[in-house]
Design an enzyme around this catalytic site. Structure first.
Site, PDB file in Angstrom:
ATOM      1  N   SER A 138     -13.152 -16.753 -64.989  1.00 36.70           N
ATOM      2  CA  SER A 138     -14.471 -16.780 -64.360  1.00 36.70           C
ATOM      3  C   SER A 138     -15.093 -18.146 -64.560  1.00 36.70           C
ATOM      4  O   SER A 138     -14.806 -18.838 -65.546  1.00 36.70           O
ATOM      5  CB  SER A 138     -15.382 -15.714 -64.979  1.00 36.70           C
ATOM      6  OG  SER A 138     -16.719 -15.888 -64.574  1.00 36.70           O
ATOM      7  N   TYR A 151     -19.562 -11.713 -72.060  1.00 37.38           N
ATOM      8  CA  TYR A 151     -18.656 -11.864 -70.924  1.00 37.38           C
ATOM      9  C   TYR A 151     -18.061 -13.270 -70.888  1.00 37.38           C
ATOM     10  O   TYR A 151     -16.843 -13.435 -70.724  1.00 37.38           O
ATOM     11  CB  TYR A 151     -19.422 -11.577 -69.630  1.00 37.38           C
ATOM     12  CG  TYR A 151     -18.584 -11.712 -68.380  1.00 37.38           C
ATOM     13  CD1 TYR A 151     -17.666 -10.724 -68.033  1.00 37.38           C
ATOM     14  CD2 TYR A 151     -18.709 -12.820 -67.547  1.00 37.38           C
ATOM     15  CE1 TYR A 151     -16.898 -10.831 -66.888  1.00 37.38           C
ATOM     16  CE2 TYR A 151     -17.948 -12.938 -66.399  1.00 37.38           C
ATOM     17  CZ  TYR A 151     -17.043 -11.950 -66.069  1.00 37.38           C
ATOM     18  OH  TYR A 151     -16.279 -12.067 -64.944  1.00 37.38           O
TER      19      TYR A 151
END
Length: 254
Positions: A138, A151
């Protein structure tokens, strides 16, 4: 080009969103696709769509975070050419409002889940000295994003894992790369907006879209197209790399 005929590919979290588009595209290009999911109706739907289009697919119901569950899946697979680690979960919060339980939940899926699948896949790829592993990272691992502590940390681990696997198995004929998407318009995003901003959903969708300099979120099929390249023989010289696919998010937002 990008022919996956006679290839067997396992995609985790392939029941919806990015994983679903990767499964459909790989099948279209000739691969036999293994859909790994926790949601059986969604898994069945993807398999049905592939088979109806003349492709080959089957599904397995398993939790990537559970080692025995994944080990059981891989005992039912006699060969594997491609693994796409896509299953993942998110968390919103700074370090001060992130609990140990939050970190454990995120890492069990986003890190241990990837580890479980890679470990099992390597055992099938190493004997034939060939294989491709693709991890979904990501942009959160590359730049600071507000309130994404757990995250972002997990996706940073995915980047390090990708480099480690690529280094350790380059002489075994196994390639390992990762993709780092920015925001992608998936059912997860729609659900998040509906739950969090029920009164101004469209306004927030537009706001989130414009955080990408290109002015919109990515489409799942655009992520799948990059995955196809990296898992195809056309990318045979590519390993140990991360590919941001972000509408300019990383480089053009400074």
């Amino acid at each position: 080009m990008f022919d996956l005929s006679n290839k067997k590919a396992l995609i985790t979290g392939a029941g919806s969103g990015i994983g679903k588009e990767i499964a459909l595209l790989f099948a279209k290009q000739g691969a036999e696709v293994f859909v790994l999911e926790m949601d059986e109706p969604k898994a069945q739907e993807v398999v049905n769509e592939i088979v109806a289009s003349g492709g080959k697919a089957k599904y397995f119901i398993a939790n990537v975070a559970e080692r025995e569950s994944i080990a059981n899946v891989f005992t039912q697979i006699d060969a594997l050419d491609i693994l796409v680690n896509n299953a993942g979960i998110a968390h919103i919060g700074k370090v001060e409002n992130t609990e140990v339980e939050d970190m454990e939940r995120i890492f069990k899926v986003n890190v241990i889940g990837y580890f479980n699948c890679i470990k099992a896949a390597i055992s099938l790829m190493k004997p034939k000295k060939a294989g491709v592993i693709l991890n979904m990272a990501s942009v959160a691992a590359l730049v600071g994003i507000p309130e994404r502590f757990a995250y972002s940390t997990s996706k940073g681990a995915v980047l390090a894992m990708t480099l480690s696997i690529a280094k350790d198995y380059v002489n075994e004929g196994i390639r390992c790369n990762s993709i780092s998407p920015a925001r992608v318009h998936t059912p997860f995003v729609d659900g998040y907006l509906t739950r969090t901003y029920p009164d101004n959903r469209e306004e927030m969708f537009e706001k989130l879209s414009k955080t990408q300099p290109i002015g919109r979120m990515a489409k799942p099929i655009e992520i799948a197209a990059l995955a196809l390249y990296l898992c195809s023989d056309e990318a045979s010289f590519v390993t140990g790399c991360d590919y941001p696919i972000d509408g300019g998010f990383v480089k053009l937002n400074n």
